[in-house]
Design an enzyme around this catalytic site. Structure first.
Site, PDB file in Angstrom:
ATOM      1  N   SER A 202       0.833  -1.197   0.000  1.00  0.00           N
ATOM      2  CA  SER A 202       0.000   0.000   0.000  1.00  0.00           C
ATOM      3  C   SER A 202       0.879   1.262   0.000  1.00  0.00           C
ATOM      4  O   SER A 202       1.675   1.455  -0.914  1.00  0.00           O
ATOM      5  CB  SER A 202      -0.957  -0.023   1.198  1.00  0.00           C
ATOM      6  OG  SER A 202      -1.969   0.956   1.062  1.00  0.00           O
ATOM      7  N   ASP A 298      -8.785  -3.392  -6.834  1.00  0.00           N
ATOM      8  CA  ASP A 298      -8.193  -3.073  -5.535  1.00  0.00           C
ATOM      9  C   ASP A 298      -9.243  -2.424  -4.637  1.00  0.00           C
ATOM     10  O   ASP A 298      -9.750  -1.342  -4.916  1.00  0.00           O
ATOM     11  CB  ASP A 298      -7.024  -2.112  -5.754  1.00  0.00           C
ATOM     12  CG  ASP A 298      -6.262  -1.790  -4.481  1.00  0.00           C
ATOM     13  OD1 ASP A 298      -6.904  -1.334  -3.514  1.00  0.00           O
ATOM     14  OD2 ASP A 298      -5.035  -1.976  -4.462  1.00  0.00           O
ATOM     15  N   HIS A 365      -6.435  -6.141  -1.384  1.00  0.00           N
ATOM     16  CA  HIS A 365      -5.442  -5.062  -1.273  1.00  0.00           C
ATOM     17  C   HIS A 365      -4.344  -5.559  -0.336  1.00  0.00           C
ATOM     18  O   HIS A 365      -4.616  -5.944   0.796  1.00  0.00           O
ATOM     19  CB  HIS A 365      -6.083  -3.798  -0.709  1.00  0.00           C
ATOM     20  CG  HIS A 365      -5.130  -2.632  -0.576  1.00  0.00           C
ATOM     21  ND1 HIS A 365      -4.585  -1.995  -1.676  1.00  0.00           N
ATOM     22  CD2 HIS A 365      -4.638  -1.985   0.510  1.00  0.00           C
ATOM     23  CE1 HIS A 365      -3.804  -1.004  -1.267  1.00  0.00           C
ATOM     24  NE2 HIS A 365      -3.807  -0.977   0.057  1.00  0.00           N
TER      25      HIS A 365
END
Length: 414
Positions: A202, A298, A365
């Site tokens: 991330s 995502d 994610h």
């Protein structure tokens, strides 16, 4: 007295996975035979610690470098020493956790583990790409593995000059945190690395791309150095109302925390600096080989970039965002359009010979730091390859890896 022939059998050079396993297997057989022989004269054999819990270390170089978390506390990391053939190989994982773009949001963040080491766990589990278990992490289980904690709110890229401009008591020093911990790890043996990977998830995946060449440039020239970005390819796309929500957000982050100085300068010279937070704008300038892991759907980006809360006051998207199986045809058309935007954005990167990718069609994610997603019987697969197998094949040049999944919901392994 050292037996020359036996000593040479244990010597590690630049091993691939298979070479290392062959040597390790032979060594294990020798030790096993020895233990069987001595068992009759020994009551017990010492147990081996296979714990995946790794203690926190606060950086001792940070204070002298002026490298502090948002609240002024020292940054930290968790380090598990490599062994055997992995003793000269290093894997650094940059923790993620979004960003803060205002004094208020950064002040709130400073009272959590994403802004202060006072809230860090004293030990964390190393799973997935950080695991010591070869069945869970077949290629990197015995490397030196480091999890660098995220406590600056700007992808390890803030600079202290912004503190004076914004007249705040907060510390915007992500770049200094990155440099201080790098210096510390280099002094711990990473300066002699033969193999190395920088990765992260991330905001840490974005930081991986931002700092990829810095990582390469500070390691031996003959080392095999590559970068793996997990869920870090954020898109500069409008939300469902046509507003540039993510670009405006990044503009605020860059302005507040003085991130411009840490971004790709070739990009900054050509466009507004906040655009250079988007990988599409600077990935082509990275000299070091890069592997992208990104779900085409995502969920963080869909929920925060494409359909942020303000765009759905009547909560018509609520059930869809909880589970894509609940989406109607019109909503799926929007989501497929988001996937198309990702495919367009990475189009040029797909042509790079040394690049790799694993773009699945899951609603997910960050897929590297849990065993369930990284490498397990239930992990997502493309062409029957897990993410772990794909990254390993690419890193060790076993085979080119450019895996792109079909449209949702075709992949039953999601």
């Amino acid at each position: 007295m050292t037996i020359p022939r036996f000593h040479s059998m244990l010597r590690c050079r630049r091993w691939s996975k298979s070479g290392c396993l062959v040597a390790s297997t032979g060594f294990v057989l020798i030790i096993f035979s020895f233990l069987v022989f001595v068992d009759s004269t020994s009551d017990s054999v010492p147990s081996v610690d296979h714990s995946d819990m790794v203690n926190l270390t606060l950086s001792h170089k940070a204070k002298e470098r002026g490298a502090f978390c948002l609240d002024g506390s020292l940054p930290g990391y968790h380090f598990h020493k490599g062994s055997g053939c992995g003793s000269t190989s290093w894997l650094l994982f940059l923790e993620g956790g979004a960003w803060c773009d205002t004094i208020e949001s950064c002040s709130s963040r400073a009272m959590t583990s994403l802004g202060s080491s006072n809230y860090f766990e004293h030990e964390v589990a190393f799973e997935g790409i950080l695991s010591i278990d070869p069945s869970q992490n077949p290629d990197f289980y015995n490397w030196n593995r480091v999890k660098i904690r995220y406590c600056d709110g700007a992808s390890f890229a803030g600079n202290p000059e912004a503190e004076f401009k914004n007249e705040t008591r907060l510390f915007f020093r992500g770049q200094l945190i990155w440099e201080a911990i790098m210096d510390e790890l280099l002094s711990m043996g990473m300066s002699h690395a033969k193999q190395a990977i920088l990765t992260g998830c991330s905001a840490g995946g974005l930081a991986t791309l931002i700092h990829c060449d810095y990582f390469r440039d500070h390691l031996p020239k003959d080392a095999s150095v590559k970068c793996v970005s997990d869920g870090g390819y954020f898109l500069n796309v409008p939300d469902i109302l046509g507003n540039s929500t993510m670009r405006s957000f990044y503009h605020n982050v860059v302005s507040l925390q003085g991130v411009e100085k840490s971004l790709d300068q070739n990009c900054v010279a050509k466009t507004e600096p906040s655009k250079c937070m988007f990988p599409q704008e600077f990935l082509k300038n990275i000299r070091t080989p890069v592997f992208l892991i990104n779900p085409a759907y995502d969920y963080w980006q869909i929920q925060n970039v494409l359909v942020p809360a303000y765009t759905d006051p009547d909560q018509r998207w609520e059930n869809c965002l909880l589970d894509l199986q609940n989406c109607n045809a019109a909503q799926m058309k929007v989501l497929h359009g988001f996937r198309n935007s990702l495919m367009d954005a990475i189009g040029e990167f797909r042509q790079k010979k040394d690049g790799g990718m694993f773009i699945d069609s899951c609603y997910s994610h960050c897929q590297t730091f849990t065993k369930e997603l990284w490498h397990s019987p239930t992990s997502v697969r493309i062409k029957n390859k897990t993410i772990a197998e794909s990254v390993g094949d690419w890193y060790f040049n076993r085979t080119p890896v450019k895996l792109v999944d079909c449209l949702y919901p075709c992949n039953t392994s999601c």
